[in-house]
Design a protein around this motif. Structure first.
Motif, PDB file in Angstrom:
ATOM      1  N   SER A   1      28.237  40.611  -2.079  1.00 32.82           N
ATOM      2  CA  SER A   1      27.436  41.113  -0.968  1.00 32.82           C
ATOM      3  C   SER A   1      28.137  40.881   0.365  1.00 32.82           C
ATOM      4  O   SER A   1      28.098  41.738   1.264  1.00 32.82           O
ATOM      5  CB  SER A   1      26.069  40.422  -0.976  1.00 32.82           C
ATOM      6  OG  SER A   1      25.267  40.887   0.084  1.00 32.82           O
ATOM      7  N   LYS A   2      28.776  39.710   0.497  1.00 32.70           N
ATOM      8  CA  LYS A   2      29.503  39.402   1.732  1.00 32.70           C
ATOM      9  C   LYS A   2      30.687  40.355   1.924  1.00 32.70           C
ATOM     10  O   LYS A   2      30.935  40.838   3.033  1.00 32.70           O
ATOM     11  CB  LYS A   2      29.986  37.959   1.711  1.00 32.70           C
ATOM     12  CG  LYS A   2      28.869  36.932   1.829  1.00 32.70           C
ATOM     13  CD  LYS A   2      29.405  35.514   1.739  1.00 32.70           C
ATOM     14  CE  LYS A   2      28.277  34.492   1.816  1.00 32.70           C
ATOM     15  NZ  LYS A   2      28.789  33.099   1.665  1.00 32.70           N
TER      16      LYS A   2
ATOM     17  N   SER B   1      22.209  44.099  -0.818  1.00 29.02           N
ATOM     18  CA  SER B   1      21.190  43.121  -1.207  1.00 29.02           C
ATOM     19  C   SER B   1      19.788  43.704  -1.095  1.00 29.02           C
ATOM     20  O   SER B   1      19.546  44.662  -0.372  1.00 29.02           O
ATOM     21  CB  SER B   1      21.292  41.876  -0.324  1.00 29.02           C
ATOM     22  OG  SER B   1      22.544  41.249  -0.475  1.00 29.02           O
TER      23      SER B   1
ATOM     24  N   ARG C   1      12.799  41.959  -2.837  1.00 26.52           N
ATOM     25  CA  ARG C   1      13.051  40.868  -3.778  1.00 26.52           C
ATOM     26  C   ARG C   1      11.746  40.311  -4.340  1.00 26.52           C
ATOM     27  O   ARG C   1      11.659  39.982  -5.525  1.00 26.52           O
ATOM     28  CB  ARG C   1      13.860  39.754  -3.105  1.00 26.52           C
ATOM     29  CG  ARG C   1      14.128  38.571  -4.023  1.00 26.52           C
ATOM     30  CD  ARG C   1      15.356  37.808  -3.633  1.00 26.52           C
ATOM     31  NE  ARG C   1      16.559  38.608  -3.761  1.00 26.52           N
ATOM     32  CZ  ARG C   1      17.160  38.898  -4.913  1.00 26.52           C
ATOM     33  NH1 ARG C   1      16.643  38.451  -6.054  1.00 26.52           N
ATOM     34  NH2 ARG C   1      18.246  39.616  -4.937  1.00 26.52           N
TER      35      ARG C   1
ATOM     36  N   SER D   1      26.335  37.064  -4.450  1.00 29.24           N
ATOM     37  CA  SER D   1      26.350  36.652  -3.048  1.00 29.24           C
ATOM     38  C   SER D   1      27.729  36.900  -2.437  1.00 29.24           C
ATOM     39  O   SER D   1      27.844  37.385  -1.307  1.00 29.24           O
ATOM     40  CB  SER D   1      25.980  35.172  -2.934  1.00 29.24           C
ATOM     41  OG  SER D   1      26.002  34.743  -1.598  1.00 29.24           O
ATOM     42  N   GLU D   2      28.775  36.580  -3.195  1.00 30.64           N
ATOM     43  CA  GLU D   2      30.144  36.798  -2.706  1.00 30.64           C
ATOM     44  C   GLU D   2      30.442  38.292  -2.585  1.00 30.64           C
ATOM     45  O   GLU D   2      31.081  38.739  -1.620  1.00 30.64           O
ATOM     46  CB  GLU D   2      31.139  36.130  -3.657  1.00 30.64           C
ATOM     47  CG  GLU D   2      31.027  34.604  -3.650  1.00 30.64           C
ATOM     48  CD  GLU D   2      31.913  33.957  -4.699  1.00 30.64           C
ATOM     49  OE1 GLU D   2      32.534  34.709  -5.504  1.00 30.64           O
ATOM     50  OE2 GLU D   2      31.985  32.713  -4.727  1.00 30.64           O
TER      51      GLU D   2
ATOM     52  N   LYS E   1      22.454  41.218  -9.457  1.00 34.12           N
ATOM     53  CA  LYS E   1      21.631  41.427  -8.264  1.00 34.12           C
ATOM     54  C   LYS E   1      20.223  40.884  -8.474  1.00 34.12           C
ATOM     55  O   LYS E   1      19.676  40.207  -7.597  1.00 34.12           O
ATOM     56  CB  LYS E   1      21.580  42.915  -7.913  1.00 34.12           C
ATOM     57  CG  LYS E   1      20.760  43.214  -6.658  1.00 34.12           C
ATOM     58  CD  LYS E   1      20.873  44.666  -6.223  1.00 34.12           C
ATOM     59  CE  LYS E   1      20.094  44.917  -4.937  1.00 34.12           C
ATOM     60  NZ  LYS E   1      20.260  46.284  -4.407  1.00 34.12           N
TER      61      LYS E   1
ATOM     62  N   ASP F   1      20.350  37.240  -8.453  1.00 31.34           N
ATOM     63  CA  ASP F   1      20.902  36.742  -7.184  1.00 31.34           C
ATOM     64  C   ASP F   1      21.925  35.633  -7.428  1.00 31.34           C
ATOM     65  O   ASP F   1      21.844  34.533  -6.868  1.00 31.34           O
ATOM     66  CB  ASP F   1      19.770  36.222  -6.286  1.00 31.34           C
ATOM     67  CG  ASP F   1      20.211  36.082  -4.836  1.00 31.34           C
ATOM     68  OD1 ASP F   1      21.224  36.705  -4.457  1.00 31.34           O
ATOM     69  OD2 ASP F   1      19.552  35.348  -4.075  1.00 31.34           O
ATOM     70  N   THR F   2      22.899  35.947  -8.263  1.00 30.87           N
ATOM     71  CA  THR F   2      23.902  34.969  -8.660  1.00 30.87           C
ATOM     72  C   THR F   2      24.893  34.673  -7.532  1.00 30.87           C
ATOM     73  O   THR F   2      24.950  35.380  -6.521  1.00 30.87           O
ATOM     74  CB  THR F   2      24.697  35.480  -9.878  1.00 30.87           C
ATOM     75  OG1 THR F   2      25.417  36.669  -9.487  1.00 30.87           O
ATOM     76  CG2 THR F   2      23.781  35.806 -11.039  1.00 30.87           C
ATOM     77  N   LYS F   3      25.687  33.639  -7.730  1.00 35.67           N
ATOM     78  CA  LYS F   3      26.719  33.269  -6.752  1.00 35.67           C
ATOM     79  C   LYS F   3      27.739  34.402  -6.622  1.00 35.67           C
ATOM     80  O   LYS F   3      28.193  34.718  -5.512  1.00 35.67           O
ATOM     81  CB  LYS F   3      27.415  31.979  -7.187  1.00 35.67           C
ATOM     82  CG  LYS F   3      28.486  31.510  -6.209  1.00 35.67           C
ATOM     83  CD  LYS F   3      29.142  30.217  -6.694  1.00 35.67           C
ATOM     84  CE  LYS F   3      30.225  29.765  -5.719  1.00 35.67           C
ATOM     85  NZ  LYS F   3      30.881  28.503  -6.194  1.00 35.67           N
TER      86      LYS F   3
END
Length: 235
Positions: A202-203, A213, A219, A199-200, A191, A194-196
């Motif tokens: 979080s979606k 997030s 942030r 992000s996935e 977190k 803010d890695t890929k």
């Protein structure tokens, strides 16, 4: 009452720009202020103000009407204006200013009894304590003191966000058991960076109604805190 996340000074709720640092008020600023005000981990600004009032009453009750407000190297602009002065708590000694009333977000000032001819104001460096206490009420913090203050509040916010994230992580393990990281530290790492993968995640969480997030304001604070902590080694 809200606080600018760039300098942690108090601004108006309807302000679009901070009158202290000149920066645009970030989205999510009000939510961070609410987090700070409602926290049980650290005393809120209102609690700090009430403590000053209580300390003043206790000293007056003990028979001490002259109070010395000591300085602090990690203080806000309010405390910077009022630190290192002698005050007449009952207003009877007109040589000294009366106790100020204000709200702050920092460790503030230390308050103690002043014994004339005995107690020294270290910041005065030999100057007359009466004239020194009546100097203009200005924010005289050094650049380093301002940086220390920002880091102090950032650390508080980061700790409070950690508490929220622990709850979020436990919810993730229940709602998305196959996707949740194996440990809380792993969750925080992805977190914060803010890695890929985050992000996935979080979606997926968002599709269940969860928002995991950081807000824009959060942030900014987290990145600044972690950068300062890494550079100085002070957490």
């Amino acid at each position: 009452m809200i606080y600018c996340i760039y300098c942690w000074e108090q601004i108006g709720e309807s302000d679009h720009f901070c009158m202290h640092c000149g920066k645009k008020v970030a989205e999510g600023t009000k939510e961070i202020t609410n987090l700070m005000m409602q926290s049980e981990v650290y005393p809120s600004p209102i609690t700090v103000a009430r403590r000053r009032v209580q300390q003043t009453k206790e000293l007056l009750f003990a028979g001490y009407s002259l109070h010395l407000w000591g300085g602090n190297g990690s203080c806000c602009s309010g405390c910077a204006k009022y630190r290192d002065r002698i005050y007449s708590a009952d207003g009877k000694d007109r040589r000294f200013p009366t106790i100020p009333q204000y709200i702050c977000t920092c460790p503030g000032v230390s308050i103690g009894a002043y014994f004339e001819g005995i107690t020294k104001i270290s910041a005065a460096k030999g100057q007359n304590p009466i004239s020194f206490s009546n100097r203009p009420f200005l924010d005289n913090r050094t650049k380093k003191e301002k940086t220390n203050y920002i880091h102090f509040v950032d650390r508080r916010i980061y700790t409070l966000l950690n508490q929220k994230d622990k709850v979020t992580y436990q919810q993730l393990k229940i709602i998305l058991p196959e996707d949740a990281p194996r440990s809380f530290s792993g969750f925080k790492r992805m977190k914060n960076e803010d890695t890929k993968n985050f992000s996935e995640l979080s979606k997926k969480a968002s599709s269940t109604g969860m928002d995991i997030s950081y807000s824009y304001a959060e942030r900014i604070v987290v990145k600044r805190y972690l950068k300062e902590a890494k550079e100085t080694g002070f957490r």
